[in-house]
Design an enzyme around this catalytic site. Structure first.
Site, PDB file in Angstrom:
ATOM      1  N   LEU A 209       0.346  -3.954   4.816  1.00 53.49           N
ATOM      2  CA  LEU A 209       1.201  -3.943   5.961  1.00 53.49           C
ATOM      3  C   LEU A 209       2.211  -2.530   5.446  1.00 53.49           C
ATOM      4  O   LEU A 209       2.383  -2.182   4.354  1.00 53.49           O
ATOM      5  CB  LEU A 209       2.088  -4.897   6.204  1.00 53.49           C
ATOM      6  CG  LEU A 209       1.307  -6.272   6.617  1.00 53.49           C
ATOM      7  CD1 LEU A 209       2.084  -7.448   6.723  1.00 53.49           C
ATOM      8  CD2 LEU A 209       0.415  -5.993   7.925  1.00 53.49           C
TER       9      LEU A 209
ATOM     10  N   LYS B 133       5.342   1.077  -8.855  1.00 55.27           N
ATOM     11  CA  LYS B 133       4.703   2.022  -7.842  1.00 55.27           C
ATOM     12  C   LYS B 133       5.542   2.863  -7.242  1.00 55.27           C
ATOM     13  O   LYS B 133       5.567   3.951  -6.742  1.00 55.27           O
ATOM     14  CB  LYS B 133       4.118   1.237  -6.589  1.00 55.27           C
ATOM     15  CG  LYS B 133       3.918   1.721  -5.474  1.00 55.27           C
ATOM     16  CD  LYS B 133       2.728   2.408  -5.258  1.00 55.27           C
ATOM     17  CE  LYS B 133       2.501   3.007  -4.000  1.00 55.27           C
ATOM     18  NZ  LYS B 133       1.493   4.081  -3.977  1.00 55.27           N
TER      19      LYS B 133
HETATM   20  P1  NAD Z   1      -0.797   2.012   8.536  1.00 52.20           P
HETATM   21  O1  NAD Z   1       0.255   2.105   9.274  1.00 52.20           O
HETATM   22  O2  NAD Z   1      -1.915   2.813   8.599  1.00 52.20           O
HETATM   23  O3  NAD Z   1      -1.391   0.579   8.507  1.00 52.20           O
HETATM   24  C1  NAD Z   1      -0.945  -0.523   8.628  1.00 52.20           C
HETATM   25  C2  NAD Z   1      -1.448  -1.752   9.404  1.00 52.20           C
HETATM   26  O4  NAD Z   1      -0.798  -2.857   9.519  1.00 52.20           O
HETATM   27  C3  NAD Z   1      -1.484  -1.217  11.053  1.00 52.20           C
HETATM   28  O5  NAD Z   1      -2.998  -1.173  11.441  1.00 52.20           O
HETATM   29  C4  NAD Z   1      -0.633  -2.101  11.728  1.00 52.20           C
HETATM   30  O6  NAD Z   1      -1.122  -2.526  13.123  1.00 52.20           O
HETATM   31  C5  NAD Z   1      -0.808  -3.341  10.839  1.00 52.20           C
HETATM   32  N1  NAD Z   1       0.301  -4.246  10.938  1.00 52.20           N
HETATM   33  C6  NAD Z   1       1.750  -4.321  11.104  1.00 52.20           C
HETATM   34  N2  NAD Z   1       2.041  -5.344  11.099  1.00 52.20           N
HETATM   35  C7  NAD Z   1       1.306  -6.231  11.347  1.00 52.20           C
HETATM   36  C8  NAD Z   1       1.340  -7.736  11.275  1.00 52.20           C
HETATM   37  N3  NAD Z   1       2.408  -8.640  11.576  1.00 52.20           N
HETATM   38  N4  NAD Z   1       0.052  -8.427  11.350  1.00 52.20           N
HETATM   39  C9  NAD Z   1      -1.231  -7.587  11.412  1.00 52.20           C
HETATM   40  N5  NAD Z   1      -1.201  -6.398  11.102  1.00 52.20           N
HETATM   41  C10 NAD Z   1       0.029  -5.881  11.186  1.00 52.20           C
HETATM   42  O7  NAD Z   1      -0.466   2.010   6.735  1.00 52.20           O
HETATM   43  P2  NAD Z   1      -1.377   2.412   5.505  1.00 52.20           P
HETATM   44  O8  NAD Z   1      -1.235   3.952   5.274  1.00 52.20           O
HETATM   45  O9  NAD Z   1      -2.490   1.464   5.638  1.00 52.20           O
HETATM   46  O10 NAD Z   1      -0.287   1.708   4.493  1.00 52.20           O
HETATM   47  C11 NAD Z   1      -0.162   0.304   4.026  1.00 52.20           C
HETATM   48  C12 NAD Z   1       0.632   0.175   3.116  1.00 52.20           C
HETATM   49  O11 NAD Z   1      -0.003   0.774   1.764  1.00 52.20           O
HETATM   50  C13 NAD Z   1       2.254   0.872   3.165  1.00 52.20           C
HETATM   51  O12 NAD Z   1       3.177  -0.030   2.629  1.00 52.20           O
HETATM   52  C14 NAD Z   1       1.893   2.283   2.401  1.00 52.20           C
HETATM   53  O13 NAD Z   1       3.406   2.539   2.033  1.00 52.20           O
HETATM   54  C15 NAD Z   1       1.012   1.885   1.413  1.00 52.20           C
HETATM   55  N6  NAD Z   1       0.192   2.821   0.672  1.00 52.20           N
HETATM   56  C16 NAD Z   1      -0.346   3.885   1.630  1.00 52.20           C
HETATM   57  C17 NAD Z   1      -1.241   4.902   1.083  1.00 52.20           C
HETATM   58  C18 NAD Z   1      -1.995   5.858   1.968  1.00 52.20           C
HETATM   59  O14 NAD Z   1      -2.471   6.713   1.508  1.00 52.20           O
HETATM   60  N7  NAD Z   1      -1.950   5.644   3.166  1.00 52.20           N
HETATM   61  C19 NAD Z   1      -1.334   4.831  -0.245  1.00 52.20           C
HETATM   62  C20 NAD Z   1      -0.863   4.078  -1.077  1.00 52.20           C
HETATM   63  C21 NAD Z   1      -0.095   2.991  -0.617  1.00 52.20           C
END
Ligand code: NAD
Length: 299
Positions: A64, A173
């Site tokens: 999330l 992290k």
């Molecule tokens: P994102 O915003 O693309 O995806 C988050 C998803 O969570 C969305 O699809 C949203 O609809 C869903 N969501 C939110 N609240 C919800 C709930 N209560 N129930 C169900 N679904 C829910 O984000 P992301 O890029 O996938 O990143 C996710 C996590 O990973 C973040 O904490 C981010 O910091 C971390 N991260 C991201 C990357 C990257 O390159 N994108 C790399 C490493 C870590």
């Protein structure tokens, strides 16, 4: 294994897909319907709600945006019960989101009160790493839970580190992403300086890659459009790791520094740069779009 996966965004979707490919029975849920449909097409089962998704699961994985979402999911919000209040069995909880170590410890303690193990397992490697199944997992929690999680994490990642107790995964992290924010803004700055002085950005990138300025942001995530095929920069900074998420992580680093009386002058500078970039309307672009902050007025 029966695995419930909640949060199918840029990272969660390819991670859940890799679990399906590895032969696990995966039930998914996201607030966005199209995200669920995409995973159904990959062979996952649909959960109509978070509660329905986790029914009968041996492992629950969440991916999330931020701590508020993770605490809301497990502990509940606005008087509504969280998953911890509705679970029937004792599944292993793995949260792969990047959140504050305090939030991770809060959820871990609430889970422990119910005899349930929780691991903070944030990842590094970006969307490319998630798709290729070669993420790095940085795990905080007890050793028995870590050993149980390992085979599941290996379906999505290559390097699986046990950083220490609950919260340690998030500390490691956050340190990593503070450095990444510094490296990306520094790389963008160096490229803009070279181009302003007549260099071809591709030629300059190649020189710096083979020299002492080489770093992950430059080498595998080049922020200048057109320099690297397949990079976020080469697709108008769409998708990838959003500026708002990098700004969030640099904020987490800042909170961590305040709490431990640490000095993080470079991290503070990077936090301000990404916050400014976001305030200028770029929060939903990939974080390498920080390059445009240095190119303003060029075009
Ligand atoms: P994102 O915003 O693309 O995806 C988050 C998803 O969570 C969305 O699809 C949203 O609809 C869903 N969501 C939110 N609240 C919800 C709930 N209560 N129930 C169900 N679904 C829910 O984000 P992301 O890029 O996938 O990143 C996710 C996590 O990973 C973040 O904490 C981010 O910091 C971390 N991260 C991201 C990357 C990257 O390159 N994108 C790399 C490493 C870590």
């Amino acid at each position: 294994m029966n695995i419930a996966f909640i949060g199918l965004g840029n990272m969660g979707a390819p991670m859940a897909t890799n679990l399906v490919k590895a032969g696990h029975s995966v039930t998914v849920f996201d607030l966005v319907e199209s995200a669920i449909q995409t995973l159904e097409a990959e062979g996952a089962k649909r959960g109509e709600s978070a509660e329905a998704c986790v029914r009968g699961a041996e492992v629950i994985i969440s991916m999330l945006p931020a701590g508020a979402h993770v605490k809301g999911l497990y502990l509940g919000r606005n008087g509504e019960p969280g998953l911890l209040d509705t679970l029937d069995g004792k599944p292993l909880l793995i949260d792969a989101s990047t959140i504050s170590p305090d939030d991770a410890r809060t959820v871990a303690a609430a889970a422990a009160e119910r005899g349930i193990s929780y691991l903070d397992a944030p990842v590094s490697g970006g969307v490319g790493g998630a798709k290729a199944g070669i993420l790095t997992f940085i795990v905080g929690g007890d050793s028995a839970a870590f050993d149980k999680a390992r085979p599941v994490l290996e379906a999505m990642g290559k390097n699986i580190f046990h950083a220490g107790d609950n919260g340690a995964g998030q500390v490691a992290k956050i340190c990593n992403n503070m450095l990444l924010g510094i490296l990306m803004s520094g790389t963008a700055e160096a490229l803009a300086l070279g181009v302003k002085n007549g260099m071809d950005p591709a030629v300059l990138s190649e020189i710096m890659k083979q020299s002492s300025g080489g770093n992950w942001a430059l080498n595998v995530y080049n922020p200048w459009p057109g320099v690297m095929e397949g990079s976020a920069a080469s697709r108008d900074y769409q998708g990838g790791f959003l500026t708002d998420l990098m700004a969030k992580d640099l904020g987490l680093a800042w909170e961590l520094a305040l709490g431990s009386k640490s000095s993080v002058p470079m991290g503070s500078q990077a936090r301000n740069l990404f916050a400014l970039h976001s305030a200028q309307g770029n929060g939903a672009l990939d974080f390498s779009s920080i390059q445009t902050l240095y190119r303003a007025g060029d075009e």
